[in-house]
Write a protein that holds these residues in place. Structure first.
Motif, PDB file in Angstrom:
ATOM      1  N   LEU A   8      44.420  40.394  65.737  1.00  0.00           N
ATOM      2  CA  LEU A   8      44.622  40.453  64.293  1.00  0.00           C
ATOM      3  C   LEU A   8      43.993  39.257  63.593  1.00  0.00           C
ATOM      4  N   GLU A   9      44.103  38.086  64.176  1.00  0.00           N
ATOM      5  CA  GLU A   9      43.477  36.890  63.607  1.00  0.00           C
ATOM      6  C   GLU A   9      41.961  37.039  63.563  1.00  0.00           C
ATOM      7  N   ILE A  10      41.388  37.589  64.625  1.00  0.00           N
ATOM      8  CA  ILE A  10      39.945  37.814  64.675  1.00  0.00           C
ATOM      9  C   ILE A  10      39.526  38.802  63.596  1.00  0.00           C
ATOM     10  N   ILE A  11      40.268  39.878  63.440  1.00  0.00           N
ATOM     11  CA  ILE A  11      39.963  40.878  62.415  1.00  0.00           C
ATOM     12  C   ILE A  11      40.073  40.261  61.023  1.00  0.00           C
ATOM     13  N   GLU A  12      41.105  39.472  60.799  1.00  0.00           N
ATOM     14  CA  GLU A  12      41.287  38.814  59.506  1.00  0.00           C
ATOM     15  C   GLU A  12      40.110  37.893  59.192  1.00  0.00           C
ATOM     16  N   LYS A  13      39.649  37.152  60.175  1.00  0.00           N
ATOM     17  CA  LYS A  13      38.515  36.248  59.982  1.00  0.00           C
ATOM     18  C   LYS A  13      37.254  37.035  59.618  1.00  0.00           C
ATOM     19  N   HIS A  14      37.032  38.152  60.289  1.00  0.00           N
ATOM     20  CA  HIS A  14      35.865  38.983  59.988  1.00  0.00           C
ATOM     21  C   HIS A  14      35.928  39.559  58.573  1.00  0.00           C
ATOM     22  N   VAL A  15      37.103  39.959  58.140  1.00  0.00           N
ATOM     23  CA  VAL A  15      37.266  40.493  56.787  1.00  0.00           C
ATOM     24  C   VAL A  15      36.985  39.408  55.750  1.00  0.00           C
ATOM     25  N   LEU A  16      37.491  38.205  55.975  1.00  0.00           N
ATOM     26  CA  LEU A  16      37.247  37.097  55.051  1.00  0.00           C
ATOM     27  C   LEU A  16      35.761  36.725  55.005  1.00  0.00           C
ATOM     28  N   ASP A  17      35.116  36.716  56.171  1.00  0.00           N
ATOM     29  CA  ASP A  17      33.680  36.431  56.211  1.00  0.00           C
ATOM     30  C   ASP A  17      32.894  37.495  55.450  1.00  0.00           C
ATOM     31  N   GLN A  18      33.301  38.739  55.580  1.00  0.00           N
ATOM     32  CA  GLN A  18      32.634  39.828  54.871  1.00  0.00           C
ATOM     33  C   GLN A  18      32.795  39.669  53.358  1.00  0.00           C
ATOM     34  N   ASN A  19      33.958  39.223  52.913  1.00  0.00           N
ATOM     35  CA  ASN A  19      34.190  39.002  51.479  1.00  0.00           C
ATOM     36  C   ASN A  19      33.273  37.919  50.936  1.00  0.00           C
ATOM     37  N   LEU A  20      33.007  36.876  51.718  1.00  0.00           N
ATOM     38  CA  LEU A  20      32.100  35.811  51.279  1.00  0.00           C
ATOM     39  C   LEU A  20      30.697  36.341  51.058  1.00  0.00           C
ATOM     40  N   ILE A  21      30.265  37.239  51.909  1.00  0.00           N
ATOM     41  CA  ILE A  21      28.913  37.788  51.795  1.00  0.00           C
ATOM     42  C   ILE A  21      28.796  38.664  50.553  1.00  0.00           C
ATOM     43  N   LEU A  22      29.881  39.311  50.160  1.00  0.00           N
ATOM     44  CA  LEU A  22      29.845  40.217  49.012  1.00  0.00           C
ATOM     45  C   LEU A  22      29.949  39.490  47.671  1.00  0.00           C
ATOM     46  N   LYS A  23      30.530  38.290  47.655  1.00  0.00           N
ATOM     47  CA  LYS A  23      30.723  37.562  46.401  1.00  0.00           C
ATOM     48  C   LYS A  23      29.430  36.879  45.971  1.00  0.00           C
ATOM     49  N   ASN A  24      29.173  36.867  44.658  1.00  0.00           N
ATOM     50  CA  ASN A  24      28.004  36.169  44.128  1.00  0.00           C
ATOM     51  C   ASN A  24      28.313  34.722  43.779  1.00  0.00           C
ATOM     52  N   VAL A  25      29.532  34.466  43.328  1.00  0.00           N
ATOM     53  CA  VAL A  25      29.937  33.115  42.941  1.00  0.00           C
ATOM     54  C   VAL A  25      31.025  32.644  43.903  1.00  0.00           C
ATOM     55  N   LEU A  26      30.791  31.485  44.504  1.00  0.00           N
ATOM     56  CA  LEU A  26      31.730  30.939  45.477  1.00  0.00           C
ATOM     57  C   LEU A  26      32.385  29.686  44.925  1.00  0.00           C
ATOM     58  N   ASN A  27      33.664  29.509  45.215  1.00  0.00           N
ATOM     59  CA  ASN A  27      34.306  28.256  44.841  1.00  0.00           C
ATOM     60  C   ASN A  27      33.962  27.208  45.908  1.00  0.00           C
ATOM     61  N   PHE A  28      34.482  26.005  45.742  1.00  0.00           N
ATOM     62  CA  PHE A  28      34.113  24.905  46.629  1.00  0.00           C
ATOM     63  C   PHE A  28      34.465  25.194  48.091  1.00  0.00           C
ATOM     64  N   ASN A  29      35.696  25.633  48.334  1.00  0.00           N
ATOM     65  CA  ASN A  29      36.127  25.896  49.711  1.00  0.00           C
ATOM     66  C   ASN A  29      35.346  27.039  50.350  1.00  0.00           C
ATOM     67  N   GLU A  30      35.052  28.071  49.573  1.00  0.00           N
ATOM     68  CA  GLU A  30      34.266  29.185  50.089  1.00  0.00           C
ATOM     69  C   GLU A  30      32.849  28.731  50.416  1.00  0.00           C
ATOM     70  N   ALA A  31      32.287  27.861  49.580  1.00  0.00           N
ATOM     71  CA  ALA A  31      30.942  27.341  49.839  1.00  0.00           C
ATOM     72  C   ALA A  31      30.922  26.501  51.111  1.00  0.00           C
ATOM     73  N   CYS A  32      31.951  25.706  51.334  1.00  0.00           N
ATOM     74  CA  CYS A  32      32.044  24.920  52.573  1.00  0.00           C
ATOM     75  C   CYS A  32      32.035  25.849  53.785  1.00  0.00           C
ATOM     76  N   GLN A  33      32.806  26.903  53.700  1.00  0.00           N
ATOM     77  CA  GLN A  33      32.878  27.860  54.799  1.00  0.00           C
ATOM     78  C   GLN A  33      31.549  28.591  54.964  1.00  0.00           C
ATOM     79  N   TYR A  34      30.944  29.017  53.860  1.00  0.00           N
ATOM     80  CA  TYR A  34      29.684  29.759  53.900  1.00  0.00           C
ATOM     81  C   TYR A  34      28.558  28.907  54.478  1.00  0.00           C
ATOM     82  N   LEU A  35      28.499  27.635  54.088  1.00  0.00           N
ATOM     83  CA  LEU A  35      27.440  26.735  54.543  1.00  0.00           C
ATOM     84  C   LEU A  35      27.765  26.059  55.870  1.00  0.00           C
ATOM     85  N   GLU A  36      29.012  26.216  56.307  1.00  0.00           N
ATOM     86  CA  GLU A  36      29.492  25.556  57.522  1.00  0.00           C
ATOM     87  C   GLU A  36      29.331  24.039  57.413  1.00  0.00           C
ATOM     88  N   LEU A  37      29.776  23.502  56.268  1.00  0.00           N
ATOM     89  CA  LEU A  37      29.744  22.063  56.004  1.00  0.00           C
ATOM     90  C   LEU A  37      31.162  21.566  55.769  1.00  0.00           C
TER      91      LEU A  37
END
Length: 99
Positions: A8-37
């Motif tokens: 379930l944790e793995i599935i949740e992580k995949h769903v959250l990652d998919q949401n990042l790809i679909l969003k055009n505007v990212l907040n600071f925390n999402e950008a950190c996750q997206y850029l892996e910084l």
């Protein structure tokens, strides 16, 4: 039961990652996750003006995902074949090597 929770944790992580790809505007925390910084590194990049970002109210940072993609893909390194081809083209153009 433990295996189900892990899955379930793995599935949740995949769903959250998919949401990042679909969003055009990212907040600071999402950008950190997206850029892996880390947060501190992203703050350094924004304060130095090295990465495109927005501060609509002067406090919170937002990022355009497409601009982040462009920023990630800057400074492309050419392959060895590309460098050799450019060198050969240059020598032919300058007339130093004749075919």
């Amino acid at each position: 039961m433990e295996e189900i929770l892990k899955r379930l944790e793995i599935i949740e992580k995949h769903v959250l990652d998919q949401n990042l790809i679909l969003k055009n505007v990212l907040n600071f925390n999402e950008a950190c996750q997206y850029l892996e910084l880390s947060q501190s590194h992203l703050y350094k990049l924004t304060s130095a003006g090295s990465i495109p970002h927005y501060k609509p109210n002067g406090k919170k940072l937002y990022f355009n995902r497409e601009e982040l993609d462009q920023w990630l893909l800057r400074n492309r390194n050419a392959t060895t074949d590309e460098v050799e081809q450019r060198a050969a083209d240059y020598l032919i153009k300058k007339g130093r090597v004749k075919l």
